[in-house]
Design an enzyme around this catalytic site. Sequence first.
Site, PDB file in Angstrom:
ATOM      1  N   SER A  64       0.826  -0.768  -0.015  1.00 20.04           N
ATOM      2  CA  SER A  64      -0.301  -0.418   0.103  1.00 20.04           C
ATOM      3  C   SER A  64       0.995   1.111   0.054  1.00 20.04           C
ATOM      4  O   SER A  64       1.663   1.478  -0.808  1.00 20.04           O
ATOM      5  CB  SER A  64      -1.053  -0.622   0.858  1.00 20.04           C
ATOM      6  OG  SER A  64      -2.055   1.063   1.165  1.00 20.04           O
ATOM      7  N   ASP A 116      -9.221  -4.173  -5.466  1.00 18.52           N
ATOM      8  CA  ASP A 116      -8.801  -3.868  -4.631  1.00 18.52           C
ATOM      9  C   ASP A 116      -8.746  -1.943  -5.063  1.00 18.52           C
ATOM     10  O   ASP A 116      -7.568  -2.064  -5.950  1.00 18.52           O
ATOM     11  CB  ASP A 116      -7.613  -4.309  -4.581  1.00 18.52           C
ATOM     12  CG  ASP A 116      -6.939  -3.113  -3.473  1.00 18.52           C
ATOM     13  OD1 ASP A 116      -7.419  -2.758  -2.428  1.00 18.52           O
ATOM     14  OD2 ASP A 116      -5.846  -3.592  -3.020  1.00 18.52           O
ATOM     15  N   HIS A 119      -7.594  -5.903   0.966  1.00 15.13           N
ATOM     16  CA  HIS A 119      -6.638  -5.144   0.050  1.00 15.13           C
ATOM     17  C   HIS A 119      -5.252  -5.494   1.180  1.00 15.13           C
ATOM     18  O   HIS A 119      -4.651  -5.186   1.325  1.00 15.13           O
ATOM     19  CB  HIS A 119      -6.782  -3.216   0.620  1.00 15.13           C
ATOM     20  CG  HIS A 119      -5.980  -2.588   0.590  1.00 15.13           C
ATOM     21  ND1 HIS A 119      -4.996  -2.352  -0.263  1.00 15.13           N
ATOM     22  CD2 HIS A 119      -4.791  -1.306   1.530  1.00 15.13           C
ATOM     23  CE1 HIS A 119      -4.025  -1.238   0.024  1.00 15.13           C
ATOM     24  NE2 HIS A 119      -3.598  -1.222   1.133  1.00 15.13           N
TER      25      HIS A 119
END
Length: 449
Positions: free
Chosen positions: A275, A338, A389
């Site tokens: 991320s 995602d 995620h």
Amino acid sequence: MASSISISNPPLNSRRTRAHRLLVSGAPLAATTSTVAAWPLTSVAAPSTALKTTATFTATATAAVVAKPPLASVWREIQGSDDWEDLVEPLNPLLREEIVRYGEFVAACYKVFDVDPASKRYLNCKYGKKSMLREIGMASSGYEVTKYVYATPDIDIPTQGGTCCSRWIGYVAVSMDEEARRLGRRDILVSIRGTVTTTEWIANFMSSLTTARLDPHDPRPDVKVESGFLSLYTSDDSSCKFSSGSCREQLLSEVSRIINKYKDEELSITLAGHSMGSSLALLLGYDLAELGLNRDGSNREVPVTVYSFAGPRVGNSGFKERCEELGVKVLRVVNVNDPITKLPGVFLNEKSRVLAGRFELPWSCSCYAHVGVELALDFFKMKNPACVHDLDAYIGLLKCPKMAAQVRKDGANLLNKAKKFLSLQKIDAWRWQDAAMHVGDLVQSLGII
């Protein structure tokens, strides 16, 4: 660098040669045919569609036993020297193992990050450098941690009394002698976690492009990056007793120190993040290459590879093109469901900068663009970003490819089965609930899904 592994294919003979060197060894056998399930991949012609592919390998009478070669003999290809050509579709088993291995180094960041406001080590790592990997069951990883890394969100939000704004985001490690022999080189690893705290989330969604200007001798105005990621990378908190300088200064200094220490050895630089962490990893990779710091004692270029898990876009097309020119290799592991991987640049991105495949549009310099080769997974088609995620879900399904066919349907019942399956694999999944809830709240508020 291609945005997908299938943009250009070499002649059949060269593909067979590379596949043979990476996948096949042993004595000849009789003719056999076997089928290998591959991950769904994103097509160039239809980038929004995940293709369910199956690769069939037919062994002729002169074929050999399929077996993985030693990593030391093919590490450059595995690290992306050929942009992972013929290794993604279908996913090469040796590459799969390396993706999982680096993913687990990133997952370690979440396990050791202290988010208890009552703790003396709040926003820091729970353990010291020498014991960190051992404390979470990774003593046999073959790496030693050399430095902890801190970042400062440039956001003025009050924190707990007595707590500095800077917070621990990851670590630098280097492979020890035995592991270096197995890998075929001395590997310098930077592992960076994703977003957990509120200020990090706000910085993540500043979502405006700004000139990177990381090279003081050549500002390159055409190279632009997302301002929130850049602020995390370059901001400094002089009040923090744990760190000295910005995240950038800490990382450049430590990587340069390790390169100098092992300057006479074969080296690699591997940057892994999830991320937000993947964004910082890519900024670091670009920075090292742009400044020419990835050079050993003989002035040879040390390869820089970024393993990005669930990463958002980081910069514009100028940034993408410059990374490619500098030879920064990026493998993006994404779940096609995602929403974070589609940010920023939901509307202005690499798909909207060219008209009819030929004409650059006036706003092309303001379009975000992904960098590197994409390995697209397809799981949890649900309106719950907390699931789609999650890093441990990524790693768990990469470890167990047979699960891929079972996770392509919608519904809570399937999610419960997947959770149970992952727990049986002793994977520490679903731990970072705070981060997951932030993902859900922010993405839903933005109306992305």
